[in-house]
Design an enzyme around this catalytic site. Structure first.
Site, short mmCIF file in Angstrom:
data_model
loop_
_atom_site.label_atom_id
_atom_site.label_comp_id
_atom_site.label_asym_id
_atom_site.label_seq_id
_atom_site.Cartn_x
_atom_site.Cartn_y
_atom_site.Cartn_z
CB ALA A 116 -0.93 -0.01 1.21
CG MET A 117 -0.87 5.13 -0.86
SD MET A 117 -1.75 6.33 -1.89
CE MET A 117 -2.61 5.25 -3.00
NE ARG A 118 -1.84 1.33 5.49
CZ ARG A 118 -2.71 0.67 4.76
NH1 ARG A 118 -3.23 1.27 3.70
NH2 ARG A 118 -3.08 -0.56 5.06
CE1 TYR A 119 1.84 -0.16 6.51
CE2 TYR A 119 0.69 -1.12 4.64
CZ TYR A 119 0.76 -0.83 5.99
OH TYR A 119 -0.25 -1.22 6.83
CB THR A 120 5.87 2.16 -1.12
OG1 THR A 120 4.68 2.84 -1.52
CG2 THR A 120 5.62 0.66 -1.10
#
Length: 820
Positions: A116-120
């Site tokens: 998910a974009m919150r992790y990358t």
């Protein structure tokens, strides 16, 4: 209040609205711009990162932050679309030269989804910074964003020929683009060639650009398809993965896949190979595993001992996506219109863009330098009259009055006068004066250079050349895709298989195998040849054919269907191997089995097959009717209700046909009595059966065949051999004559075969016993006799089948081979 009504045609309105929608998709979504090679979403991502300071020199930022800025400021679409585009820009297997540096899980070549974009996290790559170089120098036009609160660039002032470097693909309304990636060094060399010679032929450029350069490597076959793509805008090229052959212990070998075609999901490839192995479409693979890691792709295919690796490699290319076609469609937006490009026009449009960017940048720099020079001239003039300037300022009551008096006294502009008023006192020192004079001389030199660029086309193109050379030296990497300059032709597996003599055996229980004939020939010199004639204690060979690898193998079933394959497709087995069940090779229905196998090299109109059914029907058909087959089989003969096919033989007009029945009757007639019929025909009556009777055997007696007798066997173990001369030729369709005296003691006839004195007889009983004897042990008898007891059966047992072999049979069964 009056209202004005406007009547419009719904046809015109739909045409107008659809055209507007189409152009919106083409220009604003799916097709890249020829100048920077970017679609709007990619352009907005890079610009948003520029505004955030998310460059390669700074720490990465959360992808969610980038996506939020893009959709909030410039791209009013779903976050998943923007994130997917951002992820792809960071994948080294999707982009030839990635424009993003990602940290975290950005997916894999196996098709794994990114985190998910919150992790990358992500930041622009160094190459991406070249896309935005000089964007703050009025090099490109800007337009309002979707809510008119901000401005975004219409195109980026890129120094990189990205349209061809990373390629692009997209589907618009009524059109699509699919541009492959290329090598940056080759593109830069082609750009330099065009700069030196704008009229250079495309063929000369093709000597510089060798073909697409995919990030996943592999082979590309250069032929007419690539030439058409580069000269006309459309074409197709063949792409293959790269494999290696590794040696294993004990002489075995492995095939290792190291590179795969661009866009191929590796796990899907492995799965496809596994399916083909399970379906036995690719035979000879012992193990399959994926050993890929961060160092690269490594799919290991272990081969069985003795398997030729080139055959398996060719099968992989033929049946799996390890070989694919890449359709090139070089469509891009040029002046807000989609246009099909050649390789030269794509490069020329990029150079035109660079020329415009450099001209606009130079004008910006020139204006800036001239403005600064204007100020410096005023400052130096003030320093020349510093005492008077100071007194004038001190005697003025307001700054505005001082500015006016400076302008009037020294003939200054407002900007110069304001600069003098803003000047710090430290500028009054002699050292500062020298710095101002030095800066003025530098500006004068720059202005002269800028004016030369704008005034001399050669100098302008020299600047472009220097920038292209700089990009080439900074970012070029070695070519990954190997170019093979030949048109790829489909190599058939047969081209790699020698047309050796082989033996095909089919057992009564349906097990089939292929064995090299040399093994049987060697066995006859002293081994127990009969060991190769049965697969287990309760089975024996029903069909034994000597043929070659390249011939067609025809398998006819009791339900009248025919399956066709090549002999080499039958799994190979050793002399003593059981073989593979026929149901694992061809699809069989319930209660269906193979009754006859034939081999032919060609399907000639002059070659004929004879079909015989349980109900006494016979049919002669040209072999050419059976040249084609389907995966599910082909109807070979039209069977009537409760009838089944018992035998198919290749015949000539000079042959004779003998039909034998279970009740002990037989008829002999000429093959000429059976006319040639179509594939779906049921045939004609061969023998008129008595109630309850059925045909159990069909014999083909060739005119020159040395088979003086017919061996007939009953299910209770009785048998006899009768001279062929005792079977007179009759008219087809009659009731026939007595062949075997059937009694309660003998049981019904189970079959009949032509034999000679030097043959041997092999019988299989219902209790899984195999009895072997020489034919000359069975006394010759007339037609209307029941023969002699061949085997003593246990209570309730019966004979289920028999066959003949060449050679006498002694206790060791030496030198016996199946009668062909």
């Amino acid at each position: 209040m009056s209202q004005t009504e406007h009547h419009i045609s719904i046809e015109q309105e739909m045409r107008k609205s659809y055209l507007e929608y189409s152009l919106s998709v083409i220009i604003g979504r799916a097709i890249p711009d020829v100048r920077d090679g970017l679609k709007p979403v990619h352009r907005r991502i890079l610009f948003a990162q520029q505004e955030l300071g998310n460059s390669y020199t700074r720490p990465p930022k959360k992808c969610a932050r980038i996506v939020g800025d893009v959709i909030g400021k410039y791209h009013p679409h779903g976050d998943s679309a923007v994130y997917d585009a951002l992820v792809r820009m960071a994948q080294d297997f999707s982009m030839r030269d990635p424009l993003e540096e990602g940290q975290g899980n950005f997916g894999s070549i196996d098709g794994d989804a990114p985190a998910a974009m919150r992790y990358t996290e992500v930041r622009m790559s160094r190459l991406a910074s070249e896309f935005l170089s000089d964007i703050d120098k009025e090099t490109v036009d800007f337009r309002p964003n979707y809510d008119n609160s901000l401005e975004e660039p219409i195109v980026l002032p890129t120094k990189v020929p990205n349209l061809l470097l990373n390629g692009s693909s997209g589907i618009a309304v009524g059109m699509a683009t699919n541009i492959p990636p290329h090598n940056l060094g080759e593109l830069c060399n082609a750009l330099l060639k065009i700069i030196d010679d704008p009229d250079v032929p495309i063929d000369n450029l093709l000597n510089i650009i060798h073909g697409p350069d995919f990030p996943t490597g592999g082979f590309i076959y250069v032929g007419q398809g690539l030439y058409d793509a580069y000269t006309k805008g459309r074409g197709t090229v063949k792409v293959r993965g790269k494999v290696e052959i590794e040696e294993r212990k004990k002489g075995a070998q492995s095939i290792v896949i190291r590179e795969i075609p661009f866009g191929l999901n590796k796990s899907s490839l492995v799965e496809k190979i596994a399916i083909l192995v399970n379906e036995r479409k690719i035979d000879g693979i012992a193990d399959l595993r994926d050993e890929s890691d961060r160092k690269g792709i490594r799919v290991v295919i272990e081969l069985k001992k003795g398997v030729i690796p080139e055959i398996i490699i060719n099968a992989l290319y033929k049946f799996t996506p390890l070989e694919t076609s890449f359709g090139i469609n070089m469509l891009a937006v040029v002046d807000n219109r989609p246009q099909l490009l050649t390789i030269k026009s794509a490069l020329t449009y990029f150079l035109d863009h660079r020329r415009e960017v450099i001209v606009r940048r130079t004008r910006f720099e020139l204006n800036k330098a001239e403005a600064r020079l204007h100020i410096l001239i005023g400052l130096i003039h003030a320093l020349d009259h510093i005492d008077e300037v100071v007194n004038l300022i001190r005697s003025s009551s307001t700054p505005a009055e001082a500015k006016i008096r400076l302008i009037e006294r020294f003939s200054l502009s407002e900007i110069q006068a304001q600069s003098i008023l803003d000047m710090r006192l430290q500028r009054l020192t002699g050292l500062e004066r020298e710095k101002l004079e030095e800066e003025m001389h530098e500006l004068q030199t720059k202005i002269a250079w800028y004016e030369s660029i704008l005034g001399d086309t050669k100098i302008l193109w020299g600047v472009i050349r220097d920038e292209v050379t700089g990009i080439k030296e900074m970012y070029t990497t070695p070519r990954r895709t190997e170019v093979i300059r030949e048109t790829l032709t489909n190599i058939e597996i047969e081209d790699l298989i020698p047309d050796d003599d082989v033996v095909i055996t089919l057992s009564r229980r349906g097990y089939i195998k292929r064995t090299n004939l040399a093994i049987y020939q060697q066995q006859r010199r002293g081994g127990k040849g009969v060991a190769g004639l049965h697969t287990s204690e309760d089975d024996f060979v029903q069909e034994f054919i000597t043929t070659t690898n390249h011939q067609f193998l025809l398998l006819f079933t009791n339900k009248g269907r025919m399956h066709q394959l090549k002999v080499h497709q039958v799994p190979e087995g050793s002399r003593t191997a059981k073989g593979t069940h026929i149901a694992n090779i061809v699809p069989l229905e319930k209660e269906e089995w193979v009754t006859t196998i034939l081999t032919v090299r060609e399907f000639s109109d002059n070659k004929f097959f004879l079909f015989a059914t349980r109900k006494g029907m016979v049919k002669r058909s040209s072999a050419s009717y059976y040249a084609r087959s389907r995966r599910t089989g082909l109807l070979a003969v039209g069977l009537r209700e409760d009838d089944e096919l018992i035998m198919v033989k290749e015949v000539t007009n000079n042959d004779f046909i003998v039909l034998a029945t279970a009740e002990g009757f037989a008829i002999r007639f000429s093959c000429e009595d059976v006319r040639n019929m179509g594939r779906g025909a049921a045939g004609v009556k061969g023998i008129a059966l008595r109630p309850g009777d059925s045909v159990v055997a069909c014999l083909i007696l060739q005119e020159k065949q040395d088979t003086p007798a017919i061996m007939t066997v009953s299910n209770l173990g009785y048998g006899k051999r009768t001279s062929i001369d005792l079977y007179r030729v009759q008219t087809r369709g009659g009731k026939g004559i007595i062949n075997f005296k059937v009694t309660q003691k003998t049981g019904l006839v189970i079959g009949a075969k032509p034999v000679s004195d030097d043959n041997a007889l092999v019988l299989l009983t219902s209790t899984n016993k195999i009895i072997r004897m020489s034919v000359d042990e069975v006394r010759s008898a007339g037609r209307a006799t029941m023969g002699v007891r061949l085997v003593k059966l246990d209570d309730g047992a019966y004979v289920v089948g028999f066959d003949t072999v060449d050679g006498t049979v002694d206790d060791s069964c030496d030198d016996a081979t199946i009668n062909t």
